[in-house]
Design an enzyme around this catalytic site. Structure first.
Site, short mmCIF file in Angstrom:
data_model
loop_
_atom_site.label_atom_id
_atom_site.label_comp_id
_atom_site.label_asym_id
_atom_site.label_seq_id
_atom_site.Cartn_x
_atom_site.Cartn_y
_atom_site.Cartn_z
N LYS A 1 -53.31 -98.97 -21.46
CA LYS A 1 -52.72 -98.58 -20.12
C LYS A 1 -51.96 -97.71 -19.96
O LYS A 1 -51.82 -96.96 -21.12
CB LYS A 1 -51.07 -99.80 -20.20
CG LYS A 1 -50.57 -99.51 -18.40
CD LYS A 1 -49.40 -100.40 -19.01
CE LYS A 1 -48.59 -100.99 -17.39
NZ LYS A 1 -47.54 -101.66 -18.19
N SER B 1 -47.50 -105.45 -14.70
CA SER B 1 -47.75 -104.28 -14.41
C SER B 1 -48.93 -103.45 -14.79
O SER B 1 -49.49 -102.60 -14.67
CB SER B 1 -46.28 -103.35 -14.66
OG SER B 1 -46.02 -102.92 -15.78
N SER C 1 -45.35 -107.83 -18.22
CA SER C 1 -46.42 -106.69 -17.78
C SER C 1 -47.74 -106.99 -18.60
O SER C 1 -49.04 -106.52 -18.08
CB SER C 1 -45.73 -105.57 -18.22
OG SER C 1 -44.90 -104.87 -16.54
#
Lengths: 64, 481
Positions: B80, B155, B179
């Site tokens: 990420k 996310s 997330s």
């Protein structure tokens, strides 16, 4: 419950001229919800200082 | 499409170890697959082709000379874009950090590199990781591989979509409210939020992010997530949140019986919003646990009814450091939805935090008592499957809810996962069924602090004996040659 007028003045007090009218209008419902959350949190009776009701932060000034 | 890209890490590791598959060929096939499919998904906006191939060549030389580092040696992985890689931009999906080159690897990047993994690039994420979607990002919106008209979740949405679509064998995400688990649930894969303090957050941006944020793996199988935990878990003095814990082998047992296991099934909160398809999939999972020998016990956590009071108080703390940007550069450097949430957070007062802390403490006591009765609890990961990107309304049990509103967003995407962040407990999401529209449904299994091995073990037993397991999403077949 705070009136719209009060919330607007609180925003102006906090941010002064950094936000324009349209930005203040967009912010108002979010700030209103923040104060509603505060009111709901304040409505809880957290009791005395038993282990179950005491957190790692214990400030006697705000614990009646 | 290359079927090799969908093998488990365990299987692929054996093929690489026995020199049946070359890390260079595997990395090239991965890069080709990303080039083909990512224009649809937008999950992998940063690709480092030369560096990845160079790392793959190094892995191949080491393995050929008899130096095999373990199951990640030569395996393509992603991170990420809030996890630092030395010499690369780490943007957090925000224009504020669009040119921010970090000079060292995050701890999780170091550990996977040491294990021989090939870092392909960075996965897309929601701006500042501040939503359970992946809609607002400097790189644009991520699309769901099961239906590109729907959200990937977030996310860590790029991580979820990429692993689901075979663009990486593993991606490492972060999870403050949902997330890792939310995109895993929406994209039909496995996401594990470890116990707080188990995996180092060194090198995660921003360094001031929430105390309840953790770093965790997204993979296609529980076994692959467990392999990642074996590499990632461990104390790191550079992270003040890192805790010392005994060395554990997270690989699940191969036993198919859950005899003696006590599984909690919540009677409050977790099914309040769940649509019938989600509720029946999770209740069917509970029956499967029973058939595997577990005892199902009704449990409740009454203070969860106040989670919507606890969460915003801590969230304002998480976002407070962005206030200066919101005021002075907000028009150009923050999505307006995020900007106004940050501004409103400035009105949370210290006494609100104190009172929210007390509510949270009450919840902790309830959870502690609950885990005296049960070993794990099972819940839906989300109340609904992934919603349509162009329709801001999501259907929950009680009606429609606007997912564009801050309240709606958290209710739809983080409501069922955030309690375990607040409690610091391990929680995994894995597939447990599909809706009539063909979208994946996620089952969440949570356990006691530092009992990640049991959570993974229970999840693996379900995956092996009852769950649908990983399935290739339809979007990859459009590129089948």
């Amino acid at each position: 419950m705070l009136s719209d007028e009060t919330i607007r003045s609180l925003i102006l007090e906090q941010f002064g001229s950094l936000l324009n009218d349209s930005e203040i209008n967009r912010l108002m419902p979010l700030v209103k919800r923040q104060y509603e959350t505060s009111d709901k949190l304040a409505s809880f009776d957290f009791g005395g200082l038993s282990a179950e009701s005491t957190d790692y932060i214990t400030d006697r000034r705000i614990t009646p | 499409m290359n079927e090799l890209l969908f093998k488990s890490i365990h299987e692929m590791g054996a093929l690489i170890k026995n020199r049946k598959v070359s890390p260079v060929e595997l990395t090239q096939a991965t890069l080709d697959h990303i080039a083909e499919i990512d224009p649809v998904l937008n999950a992998f906006p940063v690709i480092k082709t030369e560096q990845a191939l160079s790392d793959a060549r190094a892995a191949e030389i080491e393995i050929s000379s008899g130096y095999y580092r373990g199951p990640f040696h030569g395996i393509p992985v992603g991170f990420k874009d809030n996890l630092s890689v030395a010499g690369w931009v780490t943007s957090c999906g925000s224009p504020i950090l669009a040119d921010h080159v970090t000079d060292s690897d995050a701890a999780v990047v170091e550990r996977l590199r040491d294990a021989g993994a090939v870092v392909i690039g960075k996965n897309n994420m929601h701006e500042w990781a501040l939503a359970g979607s992946c809609t607002y990002s400097i790189f644009g919106t991520v699309h769901n591989p099961w239906d590109p008209s729907r959200t990937s979740g977030g996310s860590s949405g790029g991580s979820g979509a990429a692993v689901s679509a075979g663009q990486a064998f593993l991606s490492i995400g972060t999870d403050a409210r949902a997330s890792v688990r939310n995109p895993a649930s929406y994209c039909g894969i496995v996401g594990h939020k470890p116990s707080t303090g188990l995996i180092s957050r060194y090198g995660e941006l921003p360094a001031t992010s929430a105390w309840y944020m953790v770093v965790g793996p997204l993979a296609r199988t529980v076994g692959d997530a467990a392999l990642a935990m074996n590499v990632l878990a461990g104390h790191d003095p550079r992270d003040p949140n890192s805790l010392r814990s005994p060395a554990v082998d997270y690989l699940p047992s191969e036993s198919d019986t859950l005899k003696g296991l006590r599984v909690g099934l919540p009677t409050n909160y977790f099914f309040d919003d769940a649509v019938p398809e989600v509720e029946s999939a999770v209740r069917a999972a509970a029956r499967s646990f029973e058939q595997l020998g577990a005892e199902i016990i009704d449990v409740s956590l009454p203070s969860l009814e106040h989670m919507q009071l606890i969460e915003p108080s801590f969230e304002s703390e998480n976002k407070g450091w962005l206030l200066n940007h919101a005021l002075h550069r907000g028009q150009d450097f923050l999505h307006q939805d995020i900007r106004f949430r940050i501004l409103a957070g400035a009105f949370a007062r210290t006494i609100d935090h104190e009172r929210a802390s007390r509510l949270l403490n009450k919840l902790r006591w309830e959870a502690q008592k609950m885990f005296e009765l049960v070993d794990v609890i099972i819940t839906p990961t989300n109340s609904t499957a992934a919603y349509k990107l162009d329709e801001p309304m999501a259907q929950i049990k009680g009606g429609e809810i606007d997912v564009e509103s801050a309240n709606g967003q958290s209710r739809v995407t983080t409501r069922l996962t955030v309690p375990f962040n607040a409690l610091g407990l391990p929680a995994i999401s894995l597939p447990c069924g599909f809706t009539s529209e063909g979208m994946p449904i996620g089952l969440q299994i949570a356990g006691r602090h530092f009992d990640d091995k049991r959570v993974l073990n229970v999840a693996a037993a379900y995956e092996r004996n009852a769950g649908p397991g990983y399935r290739q999403p339809p979007v990859v077949h459009k590129f089948n040659r």
